[in-house]
Write an enzyme that holds these catalytic residues in place. Structure first.
Site, PDB file in Angstrom:
ATOM      1  N   CYS A  42      -4.917   2.764  -3.877  1.00 35.65           N
ATOM      2  CA  CYS A  42      -3.680   3.164  -3.258  1.00 35.65           C
ATOM      3  C   CYS A  42      -2.407   2.017  -3.180  1.00 35.65           C
ATOM      4  CB  CYS A  42      -4.029   3.740  -1.871  1.00 35.65           C
ATOM      5  SG  CYS A  42      -4.965   5.202  -1.724  1.00 35.65           S
ATOM      6  N   GLN A  79      -4.625  -4.220   7.394  1.00 34.29           N
ATOM      7  CA  GLN A  79      -5.519  -5.089   6.921  1.00 34.29           C
ATOM      8  C   GLN A  79      -5.383  -6.486   7.647  1.00 34.29           C
ATOM      9  OE1 GLN A  79      -7.759  -4.321   4.912  1.00 34.29           O
ATOM     10  NE2 GLN A  79      -7.279  -2.175   4.221  1.00 34.29           N
ATOM     11  N   LYS A 127      -9.782   1.018  10.392  1.00 37.85           N
ATOM     12  CA  LYS A 127     -10.172  -0.214  10.106  1.00 37.85           C
ATOM     13  C   LYS A 127     -10.177  -1.218  10.723  1.00 37.85           C
ATOM     14  CE  LYS A 127      -6.962   1.220   6.110  1.00 37.85           C
ATOM     15  NZ  LYS A 127      -7.843   1.376   5.077  1.00 37.85           N
ATOM     16  N   HIS A 177       0.599  -1.095  -0.040  1.00 42.90           N
ATOM     17  CA  HIS A 177      -0.013   0.008  -0.003  1.00 42.90           C
ATOM     18  C   HIS A 177       1.024   1.264   0.008  1.00 42.90           C
ATOM     19  CE1 HIS A 177      -2.600   2.885   1.911  1.00 42.90           C
ATOM     20  NE2 HIS A 177      -3.826   2.290   1.407  1.00 42.90           N
ATOM     21  N   ASP A 211       3.013  -3.761   8.051  1.00 42.89           N
ATOM     22  CA  ASP A 211       1.899  -2.985   8.088  1.00 42.89           C
ATOM     23  C   ASP A 211       0.654  -3.807   8.315  1.00 42.89           C
ATOM     24  OD1 ASP A 211      -0.273  -1.367   7.214  1.00 42.89           O
ATOM     25  OD2 ASP A 211       0.347  -1.133   5.186  1.00 42.89           O
TER      26      ASP A 211
END
Length: 458
Positions: free
Chosen positions: A373, A208, A231, A132, A205
């Site tokens: 993105c 998600q 999120k 991302h 990261d």
């Protein structure tokens, strides 16, 4: 189309009910053909709806809100306790080690930019081209950085990472915990082993990942993880960077201001240690409370519940899409393990932005369209003009997935009933009768002007 549930009538069906209640689950939206429908939110990967328990916790905390850390008033002390307790909860949720530090930020992008400023000067960073933008642009701007092409398989990608780490010194490897395009991931423990063997640290990261899978810094061996509240079913403007302290204590303050200092004179400033060193200004107390409440709710779920729920929904969705002519589901690696509930796909001959506008206007379904993105990855997957993305969460159901598949089938068999045109780069129904100004106090023209980054960049 009909989709039978293959189980005994009296058996509980995983995915038939929300895993946790979310705010606004029964919200109805107007349709262009007339009437209204229950809104189907299949865009959790962009921003997930608030858990009801999160909204309730914020409502409880709001009357107690006051200044933090230096206030003598009783409510200031209560708010300080709420804020610091939230920090501990978030750290515990991601399995932080005893000597790790949790910096509360705005979101994952904020966290990664903070960490980029803490990596020692001149030290190189290794990142894959499937990331991302939040886990790519901070490293590109900082430099030096190597953006490694993603292999066609997990095995080939791991081999390429290992070869690059053996060929040059790196201080940090940045890797996604789960792709925001396909839900896929590399085996994190193997990435960590490769990096640590070469003397590099690893940042995950987790934007998600942590809302959808159990994750532990201690268990994985990763050095840092970032996450976003919006999120993680806590859309109140908070996120976190959790991990090793030394770089964060040595780095310049991320935001110079009150709260980040130990002592100030007109000649010099003595900065506080992390986490306060990087939390200048008045913090987002209610956002931290919300994020902690979401972490509590997710942590309380039985082991495997998240995986089972998303597996049922993803399977239903991919099997339904497979019945539709011209629909292709995107994958990065043929040999990847079970993805999260993020499914991106294309419809042959159709502009993804137009299909997304049709799903919204004529069926009350919210999906994402564009390049998510993740421009380099989407280009690598062969769809440089973008795709459609459906993403599920704890509030999603099999009925939601079936609504999407049925609506796509109708698009393919009958086409749209309304006329559509592009307005400021976004497809919209011509003479759209749905009220926006009356619904949300918004200027429809301003909404059109500000509708994301456009179909090719959103």
């Amino acid at each position: 189309m009909s989709h039978a549930v293959l189980c005994a009538p009296d058996a509980p069906v995983t995915g038939a009910a929300p895993l946790l209640p979310v705010v606004g689950a029964q919200t109805r939206v107007p349709l262009v053909p007339g009437g209204s429908a229950r809104y189907v939110d299949l865009d959790a990967a962009a921003s997930a709806r608030a858990l009801q328990s999160v909204a309730d916790r914020v409502a409880e905390a709001l009357p107690l809100y006051a200044s933090v850390h230096r206030g003598a008033g009783y409510l200031s002390q209560v708010s300080t306790a709420l804020y610091e307790s939230a920090r501990a909860t978030v750290a515990g949720f991601v399995g932080a080690r005893a000597d790790d530090v949790c910096v509360l930020t705005r979101n994952s992008t904020d966290s990664l930019n903070l960490l980029a400023g803490a990596v020692p000067d001149g030290a190189a960073v290794l990142v894959l081209d499937c990331e991302h933008h939040a886990d790519l642009l901070p490293w590109q701007r900082r430099g030096p950085v190597t953006v490694l092409p993603t292999g066609d398989t997990v095995v080939a990608t791991l081999r390429a990472i290992g070869a690059e780490l053996a060929a040059a010194p790196y201080a940090l490897v940045a890797v996604t915990g789960a792709s925001n395009v396909t839900g896929e991931s590399l085996p994190l423990q193997e990435v960590v082993q490769l990096a640590h063997a070469a003397g590099a640290r690893v940042v995950v990261d987790g934007a998600q990942l942590v809302p959808h899978r159990r994750f532990s810094l201690a268990g994985s061996g990763a050095d840092y993880v970032v996450l976003s509240g919006h999120k993680t079913y806590a859309p109140f403007g908070s996120g976190a960077l959790v991990g090793r302290r030394d770089w964060l204590d040595a780095a310049p303050a991320y935001l110079a201001g009150g709260g980040a200092v130990a002592e100030v004179t007109v000649e010099e400033t003595s900065w506080a240690a992390a986490p306060h060193r990087h939390e200048g200004g008045s913090p987002n107390v209610l956002g931290a409370v919300a994020l902690a409440a979401a972490c509590d709710a997710l942590a309380a779920l039985p082991a495997g519940a998240l995986e089972e729920h998303e597996r049922a929904l993803r399977t239903r969705l991919t099997e339904g899409l497979a019945t539709l002519p011209g629909v292709r589901v995107l994958r990065i690696w043929a040999d990847s393990d079970e993805p999260t509930g993020v499914v991106s796909f294309t419809v042959a001959g159709a502009d993804p932005g137009l299909v997304a506008a049709y799903l919204s206007a004529e069926h009350g379904i919210g999906v994402r369209d564009g390049r998510f993105c993740a421009h380099p990855l989407v280009t690598r997957l062969g769809v440089p003009a973008g795709a459609l993305r459906a993403s599920v969460g704890v509030g999603s159901t099999l009925a939601d997935v079936d609504r999407l598949v049925t609506a796509l089938d109708t698009w393919l068999s009958e086409g749209p009933t309304a006329d559509y045109a592009q307005v400021a780069g976004r497809w919209q129904p011509v003479d759209d009768p749905r009220p926006l100004a009356g619904l949300a106090g918004a200027d429809p023209a301003a909404v059109a002007r500000g509708a994301g980054c456009g179909p090719a960049t959103a």
